[in-house]
Design a protein around this motif. Structure first.
Motif, PDB file in Angstrom:
ATOM      1  N   LEU A 106      45.666  34.133  39.416  1.00 14.81           N
ATOM      2  CA  LEU A 106      44.631  33.634  40.320  1.00 14.81           C
ATOM      3  C   LEU A 106      43.829  32.500  39.690  1.00 14.81           C
ATOM      4  O   LEU A 106      43.694  31.426  40.274  1.00 14.81           O
ATOM      5  CB  LEU A 106      43.695  34.772  40.713  1.00 14.81           C
ATOM      6  N   TYR A 107      43.313  32.724  38.484  1.00 15.55           N
ATOM      7  CA  TYR A 107      42.400  31.751  37.898  1.00 15.55           C
ATOM      8  C   TYR A 107      43.125  30.606  37.199  1.00 15.55           C
ATOM      9  O   TYR A 107      42.798  29.435  37.399  1.00 15.55           O
ATOM     10  CB  TYR A 107      41.455  32.452  36.911  1.00 15.55           C
ATOM     11  N   ALA A 108      44.104  30.936  36.369  1.00 16.71           N
ATOM     12  CA  ALA A 108      44.795  29.900  35.604  1.00 16.71           C
ATOM     13  C   ALA A 108      45.728  29.082  36.479  1.00 16.71           C
ATOM     14  O   ALA A 108      46.042  27.934  36.140  1.00 16.71           O
ATOM     15  CB  ALA A 108      45.579  30.530  34.457  1.00 16.71           C
ATOM     16  N   ASN A 109      46.145  29.643  37.576  1.00 14.15           N
ATOM     17  CA  ASN A 109      47.099  28.938  38.427  1.00 14.15           C
ATOM     18  C   ASN A 109      46.500  28.553  39.780  1.00 14.15           C
ATOM     19  O   ASN A 109      46.146  27.401  39.999  1.00 14.15           O
ATOM     20  CB  ASN A 109      48.360  29.792  38.609  1.00 14.15           C
ATOM     21  N   THR A 110      46.351  29.502  40.671  1.00 11.67           N
ATOM     22  CA  THR A 110      45.968  29.198  42.052  1.00 11.67           C
ATOM     23  C   THR A 110      44.681  28.375  42.159  1.00 11.67           C
ATOM     24  O   THR A 110      44.666  27.285  42.740  1.00 11.67           O
ATOM     25  CB  THR A 110      45.811  30.495  42.852  1.00 11.67           C
ATOM     26  N   ILE A 111      43.586  28.882  41.609  1.00 12.08           N
ATOM     27  CA  ILE A 111      42.293  28.218  41.764  1.00 12.08           C
ATOM     28  C   ILE A 111      42.233  26.911  40.972  1.00 12.08           C
ATOM     29  O   ILE A 111      41.762  25.883  41.466  1.00 12.08           O
ATOM     30  CB  ILE A 111      41.158  29.173  41.355  1.00 12.08           C
ATOM     31  N   THR A 112      42.747  26.929  39.749  1.00 13.30           N
ATOM     32  CA  THR A 112      42.697  25.720  38.921  1.00 13.30           C
ATOM     33  C   THR A 112      43.590  24.623  39.484  1.00 13.30           C
ATOM     34  O   THR A 112      43.238  23.441  39.430  1.00 13.30           O
ATOM     35  CB  THR A 112      43.091  26.066  37.480  1.00 13.30           C
ATOM     36  N   GLN A 113      44.741  24.990  40.032  1.00 11.03           N
ATOM     37  CA  GLN A 113      45.616  23.983  40.631  1.00 11.03           C
ATOM     38  C   GLN A 113      44.957  23.338  41.845  1.00 11.03           C
ATOM     39  O   GLN A 113      45.075  22.125  42.060  1.00 11.03           O
ATOM     40  CB  GLN A 113      46.953  24.620  41.004  1.00 11.03           C
ATOM     41  N   ILE A 168      38.326  25.804  29.374  1.00 15.53           N
ATOM     42  CA  ILE A 168      38.204  26.100  30.797  1.00 15.53           C
ATOM     43  C   ILE A 168      38.307  27.601  31.031  1.00 15.53           C
ATOM     44  O   ILE A 168      37.769  28.145  31.990  1.00 15.53           O
ATOM     45  CB  ILE A 168      39.295  25.343  31.612  1.00 15.53           C
ATOM     46  N   GLU A 169      38.980  28.282  30.080  1.00 11.18           N
ATOM     47  CA  GLU A 169      39.143  29.724  30.212  1.00 11.18           C
ATOM     48  C   GLU A 169      37.805  30.460  30.186  1.00 11.18           C
ATOM     49  O   GLU A 169      37.685  31.563  30.738  1.00 11.18           O
ATOM     50  CB  GLU A 169      40.058  30.257  29.109  1.00 11.18           C
ATOM     51  N   ILE A 170      36.786  29.869  29.570  1.00 10.06           N
ATOM     52  CA  ILE A 170      35.461  30.489  29.600  1.00 10.06           C
ATOM     53  C   ILE A 170      34.958  30.549  31.033  1.00 10.06           C
ATOM     54  O   ILE A 170      34.387  31.548  31.475  1.00 10.06           O
ATOM     55  CB  ILE A 170      34.466  29.709  28.717  1.00 10.06           C
ATOM     56  N   ARG A 171      35.187  29.483  31.794  1.00 10.12           N
ATOM     57  CA  ARG A 171      34.765  29.452  33.199  1.00 10.12           C
ATOM     58  C   ARG A 171      35.525  30.500  34.018  1.00 10.12           C
ATOM     59  O   ARG A 171      34.960  31.188  34.862  1.00 10.12           O
ATOM     60  CB  ARG A 171      34.980  28.060  33.779  1.00 10.12           C
ATOM     61  N   TRP A 172      36.833  30.597  33.769  1.00  7.98           N
ATOM     62  CA  TRP A 172      37.610  31.617  34.481  1.00  7.98           C
ATOM     63  C   TRP A 172      37.029  33.000  34.229  1.00  7.98           C
ATOM     64  O   TRP A 172      36.879  33.805  35.146  1.00  7.98           O
ATOM     65  CB  TRP A 172      39.063  31.604  34.022  1.00  7.98           C
ATOM     66  N   GLU A 173      36.716  33.277  32.977  1.00  4.61           N
ATOM     67  CA  GLU A 173      36.216  34.610  32.642  1.00  4.61           C
ATOM     68  C   GLU A 173      34.828  34.844  33.229  1.00  4.61           C
ATOM     69  O   GLU A 173      34.492  35.970  33.599  1.00  4.61           O
ATOM     70  CB  GLU A 173      36.212  34.818  31.130  1.00  4.61           C
ATOM     71  N   ILE A 174      34.034  33.805  33.339  1.00  5.88           N
ATOM     72  CA  ILE A 174      32.722  33.961  33.973  1.00  5.88           C
ATOM     73  C   ILE A 174      32.881  34.343  35.441  1.00  5.88           C
ATOM     74  O   ILE A 174      32.142  35.200  35.961  1.00  5.88           O
ATOM     75  CB  ILE A 174      31.892  32.676  33.806  1.00  5.88           C
ATOM     76  N   TYR A 175      33.838  33.736  36.138  1.00  6.02           N
ATOM     77  CA  TYR A 175      34.094  34.150  37.518  1.00  6.02           C
ATOM     78  C   TYR A 175      34.478  35.626  37.562  1.00  6.02           C
ATOM     79  O   TYR A 175      34.046  36.374  38.455  1.00  6.02           O
ATOM     80  CB  TYR A 175      35.228  33.317  38.129  1.00  6.02           C
ATOM     81  N   GLN A 176      35.298  36.049  36.610  1.00  6.01           N
ATOM     82  CA  GLN A 176      35.693  37.461  36.564  1.00  6.01           C
ATOM     83  C   GLN A 176      34.489  38.355  36.274  1.00  6.01           C
ATOM     84  O   GLN A 176      34.391  39.461  36.807  1.00  6.01           O
ATOM     85  CB  GLN A 176      36.767  37.662  35.498  1.00  6.01           C
ATOM     86  N   MET A 177      33.584  37.893  35.418  1.00 11.49           N
ATOM     87  CA  MET A 177      32.370  38.659  35.135  1.00 11.49           C
ATOM     88  C   MET A 177      31.537  38.851  36.399  1.00 11.49           C
ATOM     89  O   MET A 177      31.010  39.944  36.653  1.00 11.49           O
ATOM     90  CB  MET A 177      31.534  37.939  34.076  1.00 11.49           C
ATOM     91  N   ILE A 178      31.428  37.788  37.191  1.00 11.82           N
ATOM     92  CA  ILE A 178      30.644  37.866  38.426  1.00 11.82           C
ATOM     93  C   ILE A 178      31.279  38.842  39.395  1.00 11.82           C
ATOM     94  O   ILE A 178      30.602  39.693  39.998  1.00 11.82           O
ATOM     95  CB  ILE A 178      30.491  36.466  39.053  1.00 11.82           C
ATOM     96  N   ASN A 179      32.588  38.760  39.545  1.00 11.59           N
ATOM     97  CA  ASN A 179      33.301  39.668  40.444  1.00 11.59           C
ATOM     98  C   ASN A 179      33.115  41.117  40.011  1.00 11.59           C
ATOM     99  O   ASN A 179      32.800  41.998  40.828  1.00 11.59           O
ATOM    100  CB  ASN A 179      34.789  39.311  40.457  1.00 11.59           C
ATOM    101  N   ALA A 180      33.301  41.372  38.694  1.00 14.30           N
ATOM    102  CA  ALA A 180      33.177  42.737  38.181  1.00 14.30           C
ATOM    103  C   ALA A 180      31.753  43.255  38.316  1.00 14.30           C
ATOM    104  O   ALA A 180      31.529  44.457  38.528  1.00 14.30           O
ATOM    105  CB  ALA A 180      33.618  42.770  36.721  1.00 14.30           C
ATOM    106  N   THR A 181      30.780  42.371  38.200  1.00 19.28           N
ATOM    107  CA  THR A 181      29.374  42.774  38.309  1.00 19.28           C
ATOM    108  C   THR A 181      29.021  43.181  39.726  1.00 19.28           C
ATOM    109  O   THR A 181      28.434  44.256  39.958  1.00 19.28           O
ATOM    110  CB  THR A 181      28.461  41.622  37.849  1.00 19.28           C
ATOM    111  N   ILE A 182      29.341  42.349  40.697  1.00 19.14           N
ATOM    112  CA  ILE A 182      29.029  42.665  42.096  1.00 19.14           C
ATOM    113  C   ILE A 182      29.712  43.968  42.517  1.00 19.14           C
ATOM    114  O   ILE A 182      29.143  44.761  43.273  1.00 19.14           O
ATOM    115  CB  ILE A 182      29.448  41.509  43.024  1.00 19.14           C
TER     116      ILE A 182
END
Length: 448
Positions: free
Chosen positions: A333-340, A362-376
């Motif tokens: 999702l993050y490394a491929n779909t969204i980044t592409q 850029i992987e820091i940004r991907w992981e931050i999105y994952q942090m937000i998802n996991a938090t909500i």
């Protein structure tokens, strides 16, 4: 086709050279956190709650632009993906769309401070994400703390942020400033040197600024604990962002080693400026067997190529590479779909492609999105009833996260920092290969 899609999705408002990005939110039905259906539009059985607002600056101008600018497109691509796949699900299964507010701080800390005050105090941001530069990030922490809005530090973590003063801040990164062989920024690299034993001399040169000092200092400690390795020179330079002249520093590296190039030169500067140091060094007879940089950045290889300088003898450190297991959570999702998607938009807007090669970390940004998802996902619907309650709930969950990510299991420690460590990569034959540790390597380390 791209132009029309992009124009519908992003509106740019230019005021005094500053760009504010406002994205149109599209809602699509979904079942599950990130599971999309094919029918657009609202479904009568789907419940949508409060929109979660995330705010940050992304430098479109100035010295950080080549390191940061592409994240504007990445933010918008992530937001569109979330909102067209049902939003983020809370603990009770209620869907929440996201709005990402992105402004251009022009690489100016004063502008960034003004923007983050507005995010927290008048624009209703529930989560702040720091911009590039630890020196800027340090000035944003008091805003987050006083306004009680959680902030996730991205490429802006540094030792003094995690001394117990700021209880509304977290980062996915390990304490990379540590003087140890596990967490330190270049720990993997020096682990390789210990294993191979090929290098005998090393010189350190860096910029006298917060983040670079962290990496420089831990690197010196690692060198001191590497068998058979002698430090010939240590220099911290005042940064020059316009036409830097490294002649004096280059002469010092050579003279401190009897007029000869040391085996390794460790360069602790922003990637594009380290590239300028390398080009000037090679023109002045400083040609070590290997350069080790603490980052590269989108302009790095281009600067070297423009001067006819090879990247063949260069290594660096990163938080993730394409050699990591593709089965790691969120990789596709993050490394491929969204980044592409972000990259398509950037190219269509005459900007550099948003790729891992261009945007190290850029992987820091991907992981931050994952942090937000996991938090909500851990917050009950009732806690969305007021901004104050929501912000407090987000901050509490962020400080207790333990979840799977693109880089492996992520655990936020009590002090606020995480467990996302670094690995070593090497430029070789026009490619970037992961060479250490062996658990994620895709190539053998090449040394003299």
């Amino acid at each position: 086709m791209f132009s029309s899609k992009f124009s519908k999705f992003k509106q740019a408002l230019t005021m005094g050279g500053k760009i504010a990005i406002i994205a149109i939110i599209i809602i699509i039905v979904a079942v599950g956190g990130y599971v999309g259906l094919t029918q657009y539009g609202s479904h009568p059985t789907t419940t949508y709650g409060t929109t979660v607002k995330i705010a940050m600056t992304v430098s479109q101008e100035g010295q950080y632009a080549s390191l940061d600018a592409g994240y504007l497109y990445l933010n918008n691509a992530w937001m569109q993906w979330v909102n067209t796949h049902g939003g983020l699900l809370d603990a009770n299964g209620v869907h929440h769309n996201v709005t990402v507010i992105t402004t251009d701080d022009q690489s100016n800390p004063t502008t960034a401070v003004q923007d983050y005050k507005q995010f927290a105090e008048s624009q209703g941001a529930n989560i702040l994400v720091s911009p590039y530069s630890a020196d800027t990030g340090l000035q944003l922490l008091p805003i987050s703390q006083s306004d009680h809005v959680p902030i996730i530090m991205s490429e802006a973590s540094t030792k003094t942020m995690w001394n117990g003063t700021y209880s509304w801040a977290v980062t996915p990164l390990v304490p990379y400033w540590s003087n140890d062989t596990t967490n330190a920024w270049s720990a993997s690299y020096f682990g390789m040197l210990n294993k191979t034993g090929w290098a005998h001399t090393i010189a350190f040169v860096g910029w006298d600024i917060t983040w670079a000092i962290d990496d420089y200092t831990s690197g010196v400690w690692l060198a001191q604990h590497t068998n058979g390795l002698t430090i010939t020179s240590q220099q911290l330079l005042q940064p020059q962002f316009t036409n830097p002249d490294f002649t004096s520093a280059i002469s010092q590296v050579l003279s401190s080693n009897g007029g000869k190039s040391p085996d390794i030169v460790f360069c602790a500067m922003f990637g594009p400026f380290c590239a300028q140091f390398i080009t000037q060094a090679e023109a002045n007879g400083l040609i070590p067997k290997q350069w080790h940089t603490i980052e590269w950045g989108s302009a790095f290889a281009g600067i070297l190529a423009s001067k006819g300088v090879s990247t063949q003898n260069i290594t660096t450190d990163v938080f993730w590479t394409p050699s990591f297991p593709a089965t790691n959570a969120g990789t596709n999702l993050y490394a491929n779909t969204i980044t592409q998607l972000a990259s398509q938009w950037a190219v269509g807007n005459n900007s550099a492609p948003v790729t891992w090669y261009n945007y190290q970390n850029i992987e820091i940004r991907w992981e931050i999105y994952q942090m937000i998802n996991a938090t909500i996902a851990q917050i009950p619907s009732a806690n969305f009833s007021s901004s104050t309650q929501l912000d407090s709930s987000i901050n509490n969950v962020l400080h207790h996260l333990n979840f799977a990510t693109i880089s492996g299991q992520q655990v936020i420690q009590p002090a606020g920092f995480g467990t996302m460590g670094l690995v070593t990569v090497q430029f070789e034959n026009g490619k970037i290969n992961t060479v250490y540790p062996s658990s994620v390597s895709n190539a053998t380390y090449v040394h003299p």
